[in-house]
Design an enzyme around this catalytic site. Structure first.
Site, PDB file in Angstrom:
ATOM      1  N   ASP A 214      -8.670  -1.531  -8.365  1.00  0.00           N
ATOM      2  CA  ASP A 214      -8.041  -1.756  -7.076  1.00  0.00           C
ATOM      3  C   ASP A 214      -7.570  -3.188  -6.874  1.00  0.00           C
ATOM      4  OD1 ASP A 214      -7.158  -0.813  -4.652  1.00  0.00           O
ATOM      5  OD2 ASP A 214      -9.053  -1.146  -3.630  1.00  0.00           O
TER       6      ASP A 214
ATOM      7  N   HIS B  11       0.832  -1.207   0.000  1.00  0.00           N
ATOM      8  CA  HIS B  11       0.000   0.000   0.000  1.00  0.00           C
ATOM      9  C   HIS B  11       0.868   1.260   0.000  1.00  0.00           C
ATOM     10  CE1 HIS B  11      -3.070  -2.938   1.419  1.00  0.00           C
ATOM     11  NE2 HIS B  11      -3.749  -2.272   0.500  1.00  0.00           N
TER      12      HIS B  11
ATOM     13  N   ALA C  63       2.676   4.481  -2.897  1.00  0.00           N
ATOM     14  CA  ALA C  63       2.338   5.336  -4.035  1.00  0.00           C
ATOM     15  C   ALA C  63       2.421   4.596  -5.370  1.00  0.00           C
ATOM     16  CB  ALA C  63       3.249   6.562  -4.060  1.00  0.00           C
TER      17      ALA C  63
ATOM     18  N   HIS D 161      -6.981   6.717  -3.346  1.00  0.00           N
ATOM     19  CA  HIS D 161      -7.871   5.757  -2.675  1.00  0.00           C
ATOM     20  C   HIS D 161      -7.245   5.071  -1.468  1.00  0.00           C
ATOM     21  CE1 HIS D 161      -5.523   2.713  -4.808  1.00  0.00           C
ATOM     22  NE2 HIS D 161      -6.111   1.799  -4.061  1.00  0.00           N
TER      23      HIS D 161
ATOM     24  N   GLN E  65      -3.388 -16.462  -2.899  1.00  0.00           N
ATOM     25  CA  GLN E  65      -3.721 -15.912  -4.205  1.00  0.00           C
ATOM     26  C   GLN E  65      -4.836 -16.690  -4.894  1.00  0.00           C
ATOM     27  OE1 GLN E  65      -2.644 -12.952  -5.388  1.00  0.00           O
ATOM     28  NE2 GLN E  65      -1.826 -12.880  -3.309  1.00  0.00           N
TER      29      GLN E  65
END
Length: 451
Positions: free
Chosen positions: A323, A173, A175, A213, A374
């Site tokens: 996202d 999480h 940039a 976000h 995953q």
């Protein structure tokens, strides 16, 4: 001095910029000024962790620290004056690169609408300024600077603020994730079934929401904040805690930068509310709500994109897809994102184990393998959403490409599953783990926060 300031981590609200300057300067932390007068650390909050309360032994009459973890995280901002408020224009390292690198970055931007766009390479070529560089380019490409009469310097300053409010120490999480989501959103906004109906405002909202976000994300999920009684969980009453924080932080920076100050007040208020609606939609705990609504619309064939409400709903769906689109990327990039998000999960699990807290789903490195996480994530979260998105787009070329990558990547992870021992299942847990984990940030977490 009459001034409205809400002292909350990561956010400052104000009624007008002059009052805010006074308040911020009064609260400025002198520790952050170096000899040159430039802050030694980036603006924004830090996920500092105060372990002292946890290391204390239990005293007579006190409840053990196990049951009394008041605040593991401290998002405290230092409330120092930002570079912008001190009149110091942030310098973009991009401009210090030599022409070879600038040329390569420009060449990549010419292909920013391609699904195989390598955001990791682009981040290196822009010296860690992928989010700022990408957004400036997309705002120009879509004609948003001209349409909304934006000042380019002010836009750049705002984007630097957003980029710096991401925590580079987060494996996932950060940039670069925000830039990746923004590039994906750009691709989705170009889908023929959607593009012809979009207004400049829709496009600006979609890009801004994608870029911001996850701003000021602490690297842990909502359940962690709740069980450690973090003040943000209390502030937002355990509901979309991180999403609310991302939204409010974004609004604070928009107002501080005065990027939209020249627009009518009613319009800026509408932009702020729509940004909130988009960012809040990334809460993974609301996945079934949005998926059911999308299926109903597609079944009834009643989406009317001429209607602003229906367009906004599809922007929410597009942002949700962007996202969690990592499993739909080419294997080399998808694998790297998967490893990053799991590293972030495992770090949280290590913290929980160290302080004798219950380890969250998907955060136990000894039990939860990357392949099993995953596969579960793809099966229960990604596939259902992207199949409906493909129905909406009419199985566009991009949708078919994404589903093809998804199937390939899922097969790759299955081939990497730990081999089961005779008489038992292999270590690493089954794919159903990601079902429980639909709370673990974006990947299976709270709020559009993980791949």
């Amino acid at each position: 001095m009459s001034c409205l300031m809400v002292e909350r981590c990561g956010e400052i609200l104000f009624e007008n910029p002059e009052q805010n300057v006074k308040c911020v300067c009064m609260l400025g932390d002198v520790r952050l000024r170096g000899q040159t007068g430039v802050p030694a650390e980036r603006r924004g909050s830090y996920p500092f962790i105060d372990f002292r309360p946890l290391n204390n032994t239990t005293h007579s009459g006190e409840i053990g620290t196990k049951k009394k973890v008041k605040r593991l995280l401290s998002f405290q901002r230092y409330f120092h004056a930002s570079r912008l408020l001190r009149g110091i224009v942030p310098q973009a390292p991009l401009h210090l690169l030599d022409e070879d690198y600038l040329g390569q970055a420009r060449h990549m931007l010419s292909k920013v609408g391609m699904w195989d766009f390598d955001i990791f390479l682009f981040d290196r070529l822009t010296n860690g300024n992928s989010l700022v560089t990408l957004l400036c380019h997309l705002f120009s490409t879509h004609g948003l600077i001209h349409h909304f009469k934006l000042d380019m310097v002010t836009l750049h300053r705002f984007l630097v603020m957003v980029q710096e409010d991401y925590h580079s120490q987060n494996p996932y999480h950060n940039a670069v994730h925000a830039a990746d989501v923004t590039q994906a959103m750009h691709c989705y906004l170009k889908e023929p079934k959607l593009a012809s109906f979009l207004t400049p405002l829709d496009i600006m909202l979609g890009l801004l929401a994608a870029a911001a976000h996850d701003v000021d994300h602490p690297g842990v999920n909502q359940p962690f904040l709740i069980k450690t009684n973090h003040h943000l969980a209390n502030l937002y009453q355990n509901m979309s805690v991180l999403e609310n924080h991302h939204w409010r932080s974004t609004i604070g920076m928009l107002r501080e930068s005065r990027l939209l100050a020249h627009l009518p007040k009613e319009m800026t208020q509408d932009i702020e509310q729509q940004l909130g609606s988009l960012i809040l939609a990334t809460d993974i705990n609301r996945q079934n709500e949005f998926l059911a609504r999308l299926r109903t619309h597609l079944h009834n064939k009643d989406l009317r994109l001429e209607d602003g409400r229906d367009r906004h709903f599809m922007l929410q769906i597009a942002l949700k897809c962007a996202d969690i689109c990592n499993p739909c990327r080419v294997w080399e990039m998808s694998k790297q994102w998967s490893e990053r998000v799991c590293e972030e999960f495992y770090r949280q699990g290590d913290l929980e184990q160290k302080f004798e807290l219950e380890i969250s789903p998907l955060c136990n490195q000894q039990k939860d393998s990357i392949p099993s996480i995953q596969i579960g994530f793809m099966t229960y979260i990604v596939e259902p959403l992207f199949r409906e998105w493909a129905r909406f787009t009419g199985n566009s070329t991009l949708s078919e490409n994404m589903l093809s990558h998804l199937a390939h990547n899922k097969a790759q992870w299955k081939s990497l599953l730990p081999k089961p021992h005779r008489g038992g299942s292999g270590g690493g847990g089954g794919p159903d783990l990601a079902g429980q984990g639909a709370e673990k940030e974006e990947q299976t977490g709270t709020r559009g926060d993980t791949p």
